[in-house]
Structures are given as C-alpha cells and as structure tokens.
Design a protein around this motif. Structure first.
Motif, mmCIF file in Angstrom:
data_model
loop_
_atom_site.group_PDB
_atom_site.id
_atom_site.type_symbol
_atom_site.label_atom_id
_atom_site.label_comp_id
_atom_site.label_asym_id
_atom_site.label_seq_id
_atom_site.Cartn_x
_atom_site.Cartn_y
_atom_site.Cartn_z
ATOM 1 N N VAL A 142 0.813 -1.100 0.092
ATOM 2 C CA VAL A 142 -0.335 0.023 0.135
ATOM 3 C C VAL A 142 0.826 1.357 0.103
ATOM 4 C CG1 VAL A 142 -1.870 1.259 1.057
ATOM 5 C CG2 VAL A 142 -1.836 -1.254 1.347
ATOM 6 N N TYR A 143 0.436 2.039 -1.016
ATOM 7 C CA TYR A 143 1.106 3.570 -0.927
ATOM 8 C C TYR A 143 0.180 4.546 -0.530
ATOM 9 C CZ TYR A 143 4.154 7.326 -2.191
ATOM 10 O OH TYR A 143 4.941 8.368 -2.216
ATOM 11 N N THR A 144 0.531 5.493 0.537
ATOM 12 C CA THR A 144 -0.279 6.540 0.753
ATOM 13 C C THR A 144 0.463 7.992 0.817
ATOM 14 O OG1 THR A 144 0.222 5.896 3.188
ATOM 15 C CG2 THR A 144 -1.818 5.102 2.166
ATOM 16 N N CYS A 145 -0.172 8.619 -0.030
ATOM 17 C CA CYS A 145 0.473 10.179 -0.338
ATOM 18 C C CYS A 145 0.492 10.727 1.051
ATOM 19 C CB CYS A 145 -0.423 10.866 -1.332
ATOM 20 S SG CYS A 145 -0.206 10.547 -3.098
ATOM 21 N N GLY A 146 1.642 11.307 1.454
ATOM 22 C CA GLY A 146 1.812 11.714 2.984
ATOM 23 C C GLY A 146 1.688 13.246 2.799
ATOM 24 N N GLU A 187 8.159 12.559 -7.662
ATOM 25 C CA GLU A 187 8.687 12.133 -6.283
ATOM 26 C C GLU A 187 7.853 11.084 -5.932
ATOM 27 O OE1 GLU A 187 8.200 15.346 -3.452
ATOM 28 O OE2 GLU A 187 9.442 16.774 -4.671
ATOM 29 N N CYS A 188 6.464 10.847 -5.967
ATOM 30 C CA CYS A 188 5.814 10.010 -5.378
ATOM 31 C C CYS A 188 5.928 8.634 -6.217
ATOM 32 C CB CYS A 188 4.193 10.189 -5.641
ATOM 33 S SG CYS A 188 3.928 10.871 -3.940
ATOM 34 N N SER A 189 6.284 8.653 -7.826
ATOM 35 C CA SER A 189 6.186 7.503 -8.798
ATOM 36 C C SER A 189 7.828 6.964 -8.117
ATOM 37 C CB SER A 189 6.553 8.029 -10.128
ATOM 38 O OG SER A 189 5.217 8.256 -10.497
ATOM 39 N N ALA A 248 -0.884 11.771 -13.001
ATOM 40 C CA ALA A 248 0.651 11.917 -13.410
ATOM 41 C C ALA A 248 1.649 10.955 -12.924
ATOM 42 C CB ALA A 248 1.090 13.159 -12.902
ATOM 43 N N GLU A 249 1.271 10.409 -11.811
ATOM 44 C CA GLU A 249 1.994 9.141 -11.030
ATOM 45 C C GLU A 249 1.805 7.978 -12.253
ATOM 46 O OE1 GLU A 249 1.896 7.850 -7.076
ATOM 47 O OE2 GLU A 249 1.232 9.732 -6.420
ATOM 48 N N ILE A 250 0.750 7.726 -12.649
ATOM 49 C CA ILE A 250 0.645 6.453 -13.352
ATOM 50 C C ILE A 250 1.134 6.603 -14.556
ATOM 51 C CG2 ILE A 250 -1.401 5.188 -14.780
ATOM 52 C CD1 ILE A 250 -3.371 6.160 -12.610
ATOM 53 N N MET A 294 4.492 5.618 3.101
ATOM 54 C CA MET A 294 3.651 7.034 3.206
ATOM 55 C C MET A 294 5.093 7.909 2.928
ATOM 56 S SD MET A 294 1.735 9.228 5.785
ATOM 57 C CE MET A 294 0.103 8.953 5.144
ATOM 58 N N ASN A 295 4.948 8.787 2.024
ATOM 59 C CA ASN A 295 6.056 9.738 1.719
ATOM 60 C C ASN A 295 6.090 11.143 2.414
ATOM 61 O OD1 ASN A 295 3.747 10.258 -0.178
ATOM 62 N ND2 ASN A 295 5.238 12.037 -0.639
ATOM 63 N N LEU A 296 6.940 11.837 2.700
ATOM 64 C CA LEU A 296 6.975 13.138 3.111
ATOM 65 C C LEU A 296 7.318 13.846 1.966
ATOM 66 C CD1 LEU A 296 8.760 12.283 6.531
ATOM 67 C CD2 LEU A 296 6.368 12.368 6.268
ATOM 68 N N PRO A 298 -3.996 16.661 -10.690
ATOM 69 C CA PRO A 298 -3.104 16.273 -11.747
ATOM 70 C C PRO A 298 -2.483 15.067 -10.871
ATOM 71 C CG PRO A 298 -2.092 18.153 -10.932
ATOM 72 C CD PRO A 298 -3.321 17.774 -10.375
ATOM 73 N N HIS A 299 -2.154 14.887 -9.574
ATOM 74 C CA HIS A 299 -0.994 14.159 -8.803
ATOM 75 C C HIS A 299 -1.165 12.692 -9.515
ATOM 76 C CE1 HIS A 299 2.166 13.227 -6.385
ATOM 77 N NE2 HIS A 299 1.288 12.674 -5.427
ATOM 78 N N HIS A 300 -2.260 12.022 -9.011
ATOM 79 C CA HIS A 300 -2.278 10.508 -9.336
ATOM 80 C C HIS A 300 -2.220 10.293 -10.706
ATOM 81 C CE1 HIS A 300 -3.763 9.705 -5.052
ATOM 82 N NE2 HIS A 300 -2.499 10.016 -4.943
HETATM 83 ZN ZN ZN Z 1 1.739 11.499 -3.843
#
Ligand code: ZN
Ligand code: AMP
Length: 470
Positions: A28-32, A216-218, A245-247, A68-70, A241-243
């Motif tokens: 699981v990845y959760t945007c922090g 960063e998240c990718s 763009a991540e995909i 979870m990223n910071l 746009p965040h997710h």
């Molecule tokens: Zn994120």
C-alpha cells in the motif's frame, strides 16, 4: 465475504485480491503530508481512512506493507521556507515532527517507511526515471531547461480522472505542481533552477534543478514497493493532476501496470463549507486539542462517516463523539465489572465482532459497523439490567469488543485511576462510613472536577470517566 473496495480507476466495487501469490502481503502506498505547515483535519480525514483500511486488512489476516512519503520539497515548501527565512530542511523538520506527534495522538498506526523526497537515494531514483523517459522520447527538455512529460505519448493519460482529452484540448506546458483540469498540458518532471528556488537544487544530467511533485511519489513508491502496487490512496483532490501523473510516469518507465486499486476519500467540510483560512473555519488537530477535545474524540469524529461521503465536521459532531465514546466506555466498564476474573464462555459467541468486520468488508462501511457496535451495547446493557448476563458471558463480550477495537482504536486507555482520584475515593468511603453526607458530596464534586463520575452501588463506589482522557 471478501473485502470489497471501490476502485476510482474502474469506478466499480471490486473484490480485493492482493498480487502476492500467497494472498498474504498487501503493498500500500499512501500520499503523505506536504510539510509546509501543520496538517489540518481534512488531511487527517485522509490519513484516518487509510488507517482504518490498514487495520481492517490486518483484521482479515493480511500483512500490510505500507509506505507513506513526506513531501519535503515542492513549490509550497520552498515558498514558505523562504518566507520564513529558514533553510528548507530546518523548516520542514518542524512540521515532520509535528505530523508524527499528531498521528500518535490520533492513534494512527505507523507506516513501514516514511521516505522523504529529498533523501539522496530518492532524488537518485527520480533522476533515473526521468532519464528512462527521456530515452523513450516520452519526456523532453524545453527551452526553459526544465524536463516535461509529453502527455500525448501516453494514450491512457486521463483515465483515472476520466478526462476527455479531445474536449479539454490540452495545450502548452505546465510548470507548477498543482493545477486544475482546464490547464492540462505537458507537466514538469524536473524544474530547472530559478531564483525563487534559492539554495534548493540538485545536480542532474540536465543541470541544476529540483524534482516536480508527481515524480517524487512515482520514484518512492516503485523504489520501495516494486513496479506494481496493490493499493494507492489519497484524498479526491489528489486524483488530478497528482495521481494521473504518477500513473503516466510510472507505467511509461516500468512498462507495468502501476496500481491495482485506487482509493480516494471525499473531502472534509467544516459547518458545510470548504475549509479555508479566509473563512476562519480552518482547524489543525492542535486547535481542537486546545479547545479541550481529545485525540480520541477527534479520531471518532473523523472516522465515523463512510470515506467516500463528504464529511461535514461541526462542533456538534465533536460533542456527539464525546457522548458516543462515553457510552462505549460505560458499557465496557460494566462488562469488566461483571466479568471480574471469569474466563470467557466459549458458548456465548454472539458473532457481533464478525458482523462488525463484515460491515467493514463492504468498502469500509463504518456507519454499518458502528451501528452493529451500538446495537450490541443496547442489547447487553439491557441484559445486564435484567440480570440475564453472567460473568463468563460478559468476559466473552469483552473479547468481541477487543477485536472491534483493533480496528477502531477507540478504547479509553487512560481509564486507570490516577492516585489523586484514588485518595479522594478513599476519603469519600471513610466519610460515608461516618455518615458524613455533606463531606461525601463535596468529595464527589472534587472527583467530578478531575473528570470522573462516582456512583454508589451495593458493591461500593463505581467510577466512570466523563471527560478528558485520551
Ligand atoms: Zn503522492
Ligand atoms: P497535502 O499535504 O496537501 O499533499 O495533502 C495530504 C492528504 O490530505 C492528501 O491525501 C489530500 O488528498 C488530503 N486532503 C487535503 N485536503 C483534504 C480535505 N479537506 N479533506 C480530505 N482530505 C484532504
């Protein structure tokens, strides 16, 4: 019933099945948090929905591996640190520490890893990913020396947010991290240094600069969880746009599907309005604690509405949370008093914990799960009143509660009686033996002042927590 989850990508409820062939581990990845200020209660709605998800998966036997990223470098962190005149790292550290302290107060389980965007291994990974995209001609360097993602090279661009690119007619490029659908265009992967960045820059094959927020998240997700993840979460504002763009970045880089289930929580509103500083309805956890509410009460108020429904946060909802928790505390105390040291009666399985978990299996239907708990409270309170419940049965019910509480995390951990309360209780017992009723009443008021209600029963004084606590 297996766990059912609503997938934003397909817009359907799907049966959850992890990638792990053994069916055990869930990635699981959760945007922090973007650590440019204290997290607000809207952010915590998102983090608490993710906490509920993790705990429900664990209650069903999965082993959750969560990252979870910071976000400790982006447009906002740079802007605010410069305004404050504090170096970026020093500035973000304050908010990272505050974030962990707040999570503790809200009983949010820690993720397995909290990668920071500025860590060298993460910057390195971002650079490597951008190089791959450049080699594939999906990314390009523009006249401003920044690197952009060419959205027309990725046919699935827009699928998560369900955008119709023909109608929106993307044009131009977009440099900032956050923008709306009307400004759609090639987005920045790497931003060439400019004056506004001050001393925030890294060397790259394309010159000094810094990463865009999306890459960063990718980079952190795929570095720590592999090319394909089971679940990726965030609030609805993260969809575009965040997710999106991540995909695009991740799939173009790895050639694999990035995420199997996309989960997003609806927004939190305050008294029916969007929370904003200008409307004066903007709250951090700290604001609520200073008003005298507890972390446990805020947790309750933020988890009690199904995550896909907007949550209207009001002062009344906190008062209701306080009352609901009191009801749970009193019930649990009655069961504990009755159970004493009895062992649970194995024949007295009411399956209420199972019904509670089954409700949550249905796309985390917390309202149905809480309804199940309160129904249980009603029926057992009645049974206790009518002397139809024995100690072994009460002990069995306490076990059921413990299972539910594994997910809810709402038990009053501060129910231990503090020494000063115990001293007042002892003095009151002595006053009552001496039939000094006015002294007894005065002591009861003092005990109430410390947050406890005392009742006189045949077995002696009984205490119930009425305010405060965790
Ligand atoms: Zn994120
Ligand atoms: P940010 O720190 O802005 O990157 O946001 C952190 C998380 O909080 C993201 O998952 C956002 O989608 C989520 N979020 C932001 N505002 C709200 C809100 N009002 N209600 C629910 N979630 C929110």
């Amino acid at each position: 019933m297996a766990i059912q989850l609503y997938n934003t990508y397909t817009r359907e409820i799907e049966t959850f099945k992890p990638l792990d062939p053994a069916g055990k581990v869930v990635k699981v990845y959760t945007c922090g948090p973007t650590v440019y200020s204290f997290a607000h209660i809207g952010n915590f709605r998102a983090y608490l929905f993710e906490d509920l998800l993790q705990r429900q998966l664990e209650a069903r036997g999965f082993r959750v591996h969560r990252v979870m990223n910071l976000t400790d470098v982006d447009d906002k962190t740079i802007r605010n640190s410069r305004e404050a005149g504090v170096p970026l790292h020093e500035f973000t550290k304050k908010y990272i520490d505050a974030y962990f302290a707040d999570c503790e107060v809200l009983r949010i389980k820690r993720a397995d890893a909290y990668p920071a965007a500025t860590a060298p291994e993460n910057i390195q990974r971002m650079i490597e990913m951008i190089e791959v995209l450049l080699k594939k001609d999906i990314a390009y360097q523009a006249e401003d020396r920044s690197i952009y993602f060419r959205i027309n090279r990725y046919p699935d661009y827009g699928k998560l947010a369900h955008l119709n690119l023909d109608e929106l007619r993307p044009s131009g490029r977009i440099q900032q991290d956050d923008y709306d659908k009307e400004s759609i265009g090639d987005f920045a992967l790497w931003k060439a240094w400019d004056e506004k960045d001050g001393d925030v820059w890294w060397d790259s094959p394309w010159g000094r600069g810094r990463p865009g927020w999306h890459i960063e998240c990718s980079a952190m997700a795929t570095r720590l969880l592999g090319d394909e993840l089971d679940i990726h979460c965030g609030g609805v504002d993260n969809i575009f746009p965040h997710h999106e763009a991540e995909i695009a970045q991740s799939e173009c880089c790895t050639g694999h599907r990035f995420v199997r289930y996309w989960l997003h929580c609806a927004h939190l509103l305050v008294e029916g309005q969007k929370m904003s500083k200008s409307l004066g309805n903007f709250y951090t956890l700290r604001d609520l604690l200073s008003q005298g509410f507890t972390g446990r009460q805020v947790r309750y108020a933020l988890i009690r509405v199904n995550y896909r429904l907007p949550l209207n946060f009001t002062q009344d909802s906190l008062v209701e949370a306080r009352q609901s928790l009191l009801r749970i505390d009193e019930w649990r105390q009655r069961l504990a008093d009755l159970a004493g040291s009895a062992s649970p009666d194995p024949r007295y399985a009411l399956d209420s914990a199972e019904r509670f978990l089954t409700a949550l299996d249905d796309d985390l239907n917390i309202s149905a799960a809480l309804a199940e708990l309160f129904e249980q409270i009603r029926t057992t309170n009645r049974a206790i009143d009518q002397k139809e419940l024995g100690p072994a049965q009460a002990a069995a019910l306490l076990r059921e509660w413990e299972t539910m509480n594994q997910v809810l995390q709402l038990q009053d951990e501060d129910a231990r009686i503090a020494p000063e309360v115990q001293a007042l209780l002892d003095a009151r017992a002595a006053a009552r033996r001496a039939k000094n009723w006015s002294e007894s009443d005065a002591l009861r008021d003092k005990i109430a002042g410390l947050g406890w209600m005392v009742k006189d029963t045949k077995e002696g004084q009984k205490l119930t927590r009425v305010s405060g606590g965790t």
